[in-house]
Write a protein that holds these residues in place. Structure first.
Motif, PDB file in Angstrom:
ATOM      1  N   SER A 188       2.050  43.962  10.443  1.00  0.00           N
ATOM      2  CA  SER A 188       0.845  43.603   9.695  1.00  0.00           C
ATOM      3  C   SER A 188       0.820  42.094   9.466  1.00  0.00           C
ATOM      4  CB  SER A 188       0.838  44.328   8.343  1.00  0.00           C
ATOM      5  OG  SER A 188      -0.104  43.770   7.468  1.00  0.00           O
ATOM      6  N   VAL A 189      -0.235  41.435   9.934  1.00  0.00           N
ATOM      7  CA  VAL A 189      -0.362  39.988   9.727  1.00  0.00           C
ATOM      8  C   VAL A 189      -0.360  39.681   8.239  1.00  0.00           C
ATOM      9  CG1 VAL A 189      -1.882  37.997  10.004  1.00  0.00           C
ATOM     10  CG2 VAL A 189      -1.580  39.601  11.911  1.00  0.00           C
ATOM     11  N   LYS A 190      -1.068  40.492   7.486  1.00  0.00           N
ATOM     12  CA  LYS A 190      -1.163  40.275   6.044  1.00  0.00           C
ATOM     13  C   LYS A 190       0.204  40.365   5.375  1.00  0.00           C
ATOM     14  CE  LYS A 190      -3.556  41.983   1.915  1.00  0.00           C
ATOM     15  NZ  LYS A 190      -4.543  42.978   1.399  1.00  0.00           N
ATOM     16  N   GLN A 191       0.975  41.376   5.745  1.00  0.00           N
ATOM     17  CA  GLN A 191       2.288  41.560   5.134  1.00  0.00           C
ATOM     18  C   GLN A 191       3.264  40.470   5.543  1.00  0.00           C
ATOM     19  OE1 GLN A 191       3.501  43.770   2.811  1.00  0.00           O
ATOM     20  NE2 GLN A 191       1.318  44.233   2.544  1.00  0.00           N
ATOM     21  N   ASP A 192       3.274  40.099   6.833  1.00  0.00           N
ATOM     22  CA  ASP A 192       4.188  39.054   7.297  1.00  0.00           C
ATOM     23  C   ASP A 192       3.837  37.708   6.663  1.00  0.00           C
ATOM     24  OD1 ASP A 192       5.635  40.828   8.798  1.00  0.00           O
ATOM     25  OD2 ASP A 192       4.676  40.325  10.697  1.00  0.00           O
ATOM     26  N   PHE A 193       2.551  37.429   6.560  1.00  0.00           N
ATOM     27  CA  PHE A 193       2.111  36.203   5.883  1.00  0.00           C
ATOM     28  C   PHE A 193       2.591  36.205   4.435  1.00  0.00           C
ATOM     29  CE2 PHE A 193      -1.102  34.705   2.827  1.00  0.00           C
ATOM     30  CZ  PHE A 193      -0.997  33.338   3.048  1.00  0.00           C
ATOM     31  N   LYS A 194       2.466  37.340   3.779  1.00  0.00           N
ATOM     32  CA  LYS A 194       2.876  37.458   2.379  1.00  0.00           C
ATOM     33  C   LYS A 194       4.374  37.207   2.223  1.00  0.00           C
ATOM     34  CE  LYS A 194       3.152  40.780  -1.427  1.00  0.00           C
ATOM     35  NZ  LYS A 194       2.886  42.177  -1.854  1.00  0.00           N
ATOM     36  N   HIS A 195       5.179  37.826   3.103  1.00  0.00           N
ATOM     37  CA  HIS A 195       6.635  37.676   3.013  1.00  0.00           C
ATOM     38  C   HIS A 195       7.064  36.221   3.222  1.00  0.00           C
ATOM     39  CE1 HIS A 195       7.284  41.865   2.501  1.00  0.00           C
ATOM     40  NE2 HIS A 195       6.989  42.219   3.743  1.00  0.00           N
ATOM     41  N   LEU A 196       6.462  35.545   4.202  1.00  0.00           N
ATOM     42  CA  LEU A 196       6.852  34.161   4.489  1.00  0.00           C
ATOM     43  C   LEU A 196       6.354  33.195   3.422  1.00  0.00           C
ATOM     44  CD1 LEU A 196       6.355  33.976   8.373  1.00  0.00           C
ATOM     45  CD2 LEU A 196       8.467  34.357   7.087  1.00  0.00           C
ATOM     46  N   SER A 197       5.168  33.411   2.926  1.00  0.00           N
ATOM     47  CA  SER A 197       4.651  32.522   1.875  1.00  0.00           C
ATOM     48  C   SER A 197       5.449  32.693   0.584  1.00  0.00           C
ATOM     49  CB  SER A 197       3.159  32.778   1.638  1.00  0.00           C
ATOM     50  OG  SER A 197       2.926  34.125   1.242  1.00  0.00           O
ATOM     51  N   GLU A 198       5.860  33.927   0.294  1.00  0.00           N
ATOM     52  CA  GLU A 198       6.693  34.170  -0.890  1.00  0.00           C
ATOM     53  C   GLU A 198       8.069  33.527  -0.720  1.00  0.00           C
ATOM     54  OE1 GLU A 198       6.746  38.371  -1.390  1.00  0.00           O
ATOM     55  OE2 GLU A 198       4.842  38.436  -2.502  1.00  0.00           O
TER      56      GLU A 198
END
Length: 311
Positions: free
Chosen positions: A165-175
């Motif tokens: 999921s692009v949304k989930q991977d983006f969330k994990h890296l930004s966090e």
């Protein structure tokens, strides 16, 4: 990298040994005689080329590279004409399988291979490595590197191309970027288990969010904690995900013989045309013309044949 071994180190040539007459087998059993005949029959043929004794593909490759760079036609002819067909085929396979005896090549070349190859290609490289050197690639990487850099290299060898999921991977890296303590494992996990197209979208979204290139952010994020090798590995991986042709074109700009040779040989059957375009955009000069100016002799001819044409 610890205890490096280098493929390109020159070694003294082993002299070609004249053929020796076959041993007499009259006192042996018929079965022994038949087995010896199977293995030694080439000594009795009328051919002019016979298997080279103590054949070592990695040594021949190093000597061929040196001969090409110094326009040493005599050495090239001596090597090629004193190897039988099976040995020449082994040389071709060893030459194209890329890098080294032991893993020990320089980190940038190692990363180039691991970061620009697909999971299927990396499996083939690992199998070829095992067949050629009777060693396990992952074990050698583990033994010759250390720390988080080892974790990155092993993850690259085991690379996957999943569609998360692009949304989930983006969330994990930004966090991870917001966290007080850096966690390289999160980056390694995501960047080595997703399809390149998926990762491009994740990194594009992340750059839009942070307002900086991801490569620069990684340099700062792990600057005080990670080794230079790890930072190089992460930034190389990001470059290869975002624009592999531009990354390879940048490598070619060094115009170092071994690097140019490696890129052209490794990519001439896949994506060299896109690399040529990227080189032209980056330098304003075609790769073909640059090779003509920077190299000479047999080595130049070989490189131009791989490059193929002017842009």
């Amino acid at each position: 990298m610890k205890d490096k071994l280098c493929l390109t180190s020159a070694q003294t040539q082993t002299p070609v040994c004249p053929a020796q007459p076959a041993e007499s087998h009259w006192t042996m059993s018929d079965r022994t005689m038949e087995a010896d005949f199977d293995t030694d029959m080439w000594w009795g043929t009328l051919g002019s080329v016979r298997p080279f004794p103590n054949f070592r593909p990695e040594k021949d490759i190093a000597d061929i590279q040196t001969a090409c760079q110094h326009n040493d036609v005599a050495s090239l002819v001596r090597i090629i004409t004193n190897r039988d067909n099976a040995q020449r085929q082994s040389l071709a396979k060893a030459y194209l399988s890329t890098t080294s005896k032991g893993v020990g090549t320089d980190e940038e070349t190692l990363l180039e291979v691991l970061c620009t190859r697909s999971p299927l290609q990396l499996k083939g490289i690992a199998l070829a490595y095992n067949k050629m050197y009777k060693k396990d690639l992952e074990k050698d990487l583990d033994g010759e590197t250390s720390g988080d850099f080892t974790k990155l290299l092993l993850a690259l060898v085991r690379k996957e191309a999943g569609m998360g999921s692009v949304k989930q991977d983006f969330k994990h890296l930004s966090e991870e970027l917001k966290a007080e303590k850096a966690n390289v494992s999160q980056w390694i996990r995501i960047l080595t288990t997703r399809h390149p197209d998926h990762l491009k979208r994740v990194l594009m979204r992340l750059e839009g969010h942070i307002g900086q290139p991801v490569g620069e952010v990684l340099q700062k994020r792990f600057g005080g904690l990670a080794s230079g090798d790890l930072k190089l590995g992460l930034t190389t991986l990001v470059q290869c995900i975002q624009n592999p042709a531009a990354y390879l074109a940048k490598r070619l700009q060094s115009m170092k013989g071994a690097i140019v040779q490696g890129v052209l040989v490794s990519h001439c059957e896949e994506d060299l045309l896109t690399v040529r375009v990227a080189f032209l955009r980056a330098t304003g000069t075609s790769l073909y013309s640059t090779l003509q100016k920077r190299f000479a002799g047999v080595f130049q001819s070989a490189l131009l044949a791989l490059c193929r044409a002017e842009d």
